[in-house]
Design a protein around this motif. Structure first.
Motif, PDB file in Angstrom:
ATOM      1  N   ARG A  53       0.862  -1.026  -0.065  1.00  0.00           N
ATOM      2  CA  ARG A  53       0.003  -0.005   0.040  1.00  0.00           C
ATOM      3  C   ARG A  53       0.835   1.187   0.070  1.00  0.00           C
ATOM      4  O   ARG A  53       1.836   1.235   0.632  1.00  0.00           O
ATOM      5  N   ARG A  54       0.444   2.382  -0.593  1.00  0.00           N
ATOM      6  CA  ARG A  54       1.145   3.468  -0.716  1.00  0.00           C
ATOM      7  C   ARG A  54       0.343   4.292   0.304  1.00  0.00           C
ATOM      8  O   ARG A  54      -0.729   4.462   0.125  1.00  0.00           O
ATOM      9  N   VAL A  55       0.940   5.162   1.204  1.00  0.00           N
ATOM     10  CA  VAL A  55       0.377   5.961   2.079  1.00  0.00           C
ATOM     11  C   VAL A  55       0.991   7.231   2.070  1.00  0.00           C
ATOM     12  O   VAL A  55       2.230   7.409   1.900  1.00  0.00           O
ATOM     13  N   GLN A  56       0.086   8.301   2.435  1.00  0.00           N
ATOM     14  CA  GLN A  56       0.602   9.509   2.465  1.00  0.00           C
ATOM     15  C   GLN A  56       0.707   9.926   3.868  1.00  0.00           C
ATOM     16  O   GLN A  56      -0.414  10.212   4.439  1.00  0.00           O
ATOM     17  N   ILE A  57       1.749  10.708   4.693  1.00  0.00           N
ATOM     18  CA  ILE A  57       1.660  11.346   5.804  1.00  0.00           C
ATOM     19  C   ILE A  57       1.292  12.924   5.627  1.00  0.00           C
ATOM     20  O   ILE A  57       1.726  13.472   4.734  1.00  0.00           O
ATOM     21  N   GLN A  58       0.287  13.283   6.436  1.00  0.00           N
ATOM     22  CA  GLN A  58      -0.094  14.590   6.441  1.00  0.00           C
ATOM     23  C   GLN A  58       0.089  15.130   8.053  1.00  0.00           C
ATOM     24  O   GLN A  58       0.103  14.591   9.007  1.00  0.00           O
ATOM     25  N   ARG A  59       0.599  16.732   7.929  1.00  0.00           N
ATOM     26  CA  ARG A  59       0.945  17.447   9.191  1.00  0.00           C
ATOM     27  C   ARG A  59       0.158  18.655   9.023  1.00  0.00           C
ATOM     28  O   ARG A  59      -0.119  19.240   7.999  1.00  0.00           O
ATOM     29  N   ALA A  60      -0.515  18.800  10.341  1.00  0.00           N
ATOM     30  CA  ALA A  60      -1.330  20.114  10.286  1.00  0.00           C
ATOM     31  C   ALA A  60      -0.486  21.357  10.590  1.00  0.00           C
ATOM     32  O   ALA A  60       0.760  21.239  11.170  1.00  0.00           O
ATOM     33  N   ARG A  61      -0.684  22.252   9.546  1.00  0.00           N
ATOM     34  CA  ARG A  61       0.080  23.607  10.085  1.00  0.00           C
ATOM     35  C   ARG A  61      -1.053  24.838  10.268  1.00  0.00           C
ATOM     36  O   ARG A  61      -2.441  24.671   9.767  1.00  0.00           O
ATOM     37  N   LEU A  62      -0.624  25.765  11.047  1.00  0.00           N
ATOM     38  CA  LEU A  62      -1.556  26.987  11.187  1.00  0.00           C
ATOM     39  C   LEU A  62      -1.379  27.840  10.051  1.00  0.00           C
ATOM     40  O   LEU A  62      -0.556  28.244   9.531  1.00  0.00           O
ATOM     41  N   ALA A  63      -2.663  28.206   9.502  1.00  0.00           N
ATOM     42  CA  ALA A  63      -2.737  29.406   8.437  1.00  0.00           C
ATOM     43  C   ALA A  63      -3.754  30.273   8.841  1.00  0.00           C
ATOM     44  O   ALA A  63      -4.788  30.191   9.520  1.00  0.00           O
ATOM     45  N   ASP A  64      -3.643  31.476   8.376  1.00  0.00           N
ATOM     46  CA  ASP A  64      -4.298  32.416   8.729  1.00  0.00           C
ATOM     47  C   ASP A  64      -5.318  32.661   7.657  1.00  0.00           C
ATOM     48  O   ASP A  64      -5.101  32.959   6.408  1.00  0.00           O
ATOM     49  N   ASP A  65      -6.719  32.644   7.862  1.00  0.00           N
ATOM     50  CA  ASP A  65      -7.813  32.480   6.875  1.00  0.00           C
ATOM     51  C   ASP A  65      -8.235  34.244   6.874  1.00  0.00           C
ATOM     52  O   ASP A  65      -9.156  34.366   6.128  1.00  0.00           O
ATOM     53  N   GLY A  66      -7.576  34.942   7.410  1.00  0.00           N
ATOM     54  CA  GLY A  66      -8.198  36.570   7.474  1.00  0.00           C
ATOM     55  C   GLY A  66      -9.033  36.844   8.683  1.00  0.00           C
ATOM     56  O   GLY A  66      -9.062  37.745   8.940  1.00  0.00           O
ATOM     57  N   PHE A  67      -9.527  35.889   9.532  1.00  0.00           N
ATOM     58  CA  PHE A  67     -10.408  35.888  10.569  1.00  0.00           C
ATOM     59  C   PHE A  67      -9.748  35.239  11.889  1.00  0.00           C
ATOM     60  O   PHE A  67      -9.513  35.880  12.991  1.00  0.00           O
ATOM     61  N   ASN A  77      10.573   7.705  12.186  1.00  0.00           N
ATOM     62  CA  ASN A  77      10.696   7.977  13.549  1.00  0.00           C
ATOM     63  C   ASN A  77      10.019   9.364  14.075  1.00  0.00           C
ATOM     64  O   ASN A  77      10.114   9.491  15.129  1.00  0.00           O
ATOM     65  N   GLY A  78      10.097  10.063  13.040  1.00  0.00           N
ATOM     66  CA  GLY A  78       9.470  11.464  13.417  1.00  0.00           C
ATOM     67  C   GLY A  78       8.172  11.916  13.416  1.00  0.00           C
ATOM     68  O   GLY A  78       7.678  12.892  13.755  1.00  0.00           O
ATOM     69  N   LEU A  79       7.482  10.658  13.101  1.00  0.00           N
ATOM     70  CA  LEU A  79       5.876  10.785  13.206  1.00  0.00           C
ATOM     71  C   LEU A  79       5.376  10.984  14.264  1.00  0.00           C
ATOM     72  O   LEU A  79       5.910  10.268  15.414  1.00  0.00           O
ATOM     73  N   THR A  80       4.178  11.404  14.661  1.00  0.00           N
ATOM     74  CA  THR A  80       3.876  11.783  16.180  1.00  0.00           C
ATOM     75  C   THR A  80       2.181  11.446  15.865  1.00  0.00           C
ATOM     76  O   THR A  80       1.589  11.392  14.825  1.00  0.00           O
ATOM     77  N   PRO A  81       1.316  11.174  16.792  1.00  0.00           N
ATOM     78  CA  PRO A  81      -0.204  10.972  16.843  1.00  0.00           C
ATOM     79  C   PRO A  81      -0.841  12.276  16.348  1.00  0.00           C
ATOM     80  O   PRO A  81      -1.980  12.149  16.121  1.00  0.00           O
ATOM     81  N   LYS A  82      -0.049  13.493  16.319  1.00  0.00           N
ATOM     82  CA  LYS A  82      -0.628  14.532  15.840  1.00  0.00           C
ATOM     83  C   LYS A  82      -0.535  14.546  14.175  1.00  0.00           C
ATOM     84  O   LYS A  82      -1.525  15.499  13.738  1.00  0.00           O
ATOM     85  N   ASP A  83      -0.134  13.863  13.703  1.00  0.00           N
ATOM     86  CA  ASP A  83       0.064  13.366  12.401  1.00  0.00           C
ATOM     87  C   ASP A  83      -1.341  12.849  11.874  1.00  0.00           C
ATOM     88  O   ASP A  83      -1.858  11.936  12.629  1.00  0.00           O
ATOM     89  N   SER A  93      -8.710   9.075   5.161  1.00  0.00           N
ATOM     90  CA  SER A  93      -8.001   9.719   6.036  1.00  0.00           C
ATOM     91  C   SER A  93      -7.956   8.973   7.642  1.00  0.00           C
ATOM     92  O   SER A  93      -9.313   8.653   7.931  1.00  0.00           O
ATOM     93  N   PHE A  94      -6.752   8.439   8.211  1.00  0.00           N
ATOM     94  CA  PHE A  94      -6.752   7.906   9.232  1.00  0.00           C
ATOM     95  C   PHE A  94      -6.219   8.747  10.348  1.00  0.00           C
ATOM     96  O   PHE A  94      -4.934   9.285  10.031  1.00  0.00           O
ATOM     97  N   GLU A  95      -6.739   8.702  11.475  1.00  0.00           N
ATOM     98  CA  GLU A  95      -6.090   9.385  12.609  1.00  0.00           C
ATOM     99  C   GLU A  95      -5.154   8.617  13.107  1.00  0.00           C
ATOM    100  O   GLU A  95      -5.391   7.367  13.798  1.00  0.00           O
ATOM    101  N   ILE A  96      -3.992   8.630  13.539  1.00  0.00           N
ATOM    102  CA  ILE A  96      -3.027   8.187  14.379  1.00  0.00           C
ATOM    103  C   ILE A  96      -3.142   7.988  15.650  1.00  0.00           C
ATOM    104  O   ILE A  96      -3.373   9.092  16.542  1.00  0.00           O
ATOM    105  N   SER A  97      -3.594   6.945  16.386  1.00  0.00           N
ATOM    106  CA  SER A  97      -3.699   6.782  17.924  1.00  0.00           C
ATOM    107  C   SER A  97      -2.634   5.929  18.876  1.00  0.00           C
ATOM    108  O   SER A  97      -2.445   6.279  20.066  1.00  0.00           O
TER     109      SER A  97
END
Length: 108
Positions: A8-22, A70-76, A84-88
């Motif tokens: 299986r091919r998987v893609q890791i995603q990480r959240a970043r803060l972005a300003d939406d104007g509000f 090794n740098g992955l965390t449950p926040k990813d 989309s899978f949440e890492i627990s």
């Protein structure tokens, strides 16, 4: 112990803060290159909560142990086959592999 089948091919995603104007909002973006992984579904279930029906699946993904992994965390989170899978949880599986316990909604 047999080696997992990395099919299986998987893609890791990480959240970043972005300003939406509000306000600052979380925006998910790809983190690193896609990885080969082994997938094993552990359980599925349905539940009722506040009048809503929700279905989910718990899955274990096995990755080769690399500096990136090794740098992955449950926040990813992890994307596999459009879901989309949440890492627990993340644990070592011998010296060569990492196991990620993940869950995803299947009713969406």
């Amino acid at each position: 112990m047999r080696a997992p089948r990395f099919d299986r091919r998987v893609q890791i995603q990480r959240a970043r803060l972005a300003d939406d104007g509000f306000a600052s909002v979380e925006v998910w973006a790809d983190h690193g290159a896609p990885l080969w992984a082994a997938r094993a579904d552990l359980s599925d279930g349905e539940r009722w909560s506040a009048g809503e029906m929700a279905a989910s699946v718990t899955t274990r993904f096995t990755l080769h142990r690399t500096a990136f992994a090794n740098g992955l965390t449950p926040k990813d989170r992890l994307l596999c086959e459009g879901r989309s899978f949440e890492i627990s949880g993340i644990k070592e599986s011998g010296r060569r592999f990492l196991e990620l316990t993940c869950s995803a909604r299947t009713d969406r």
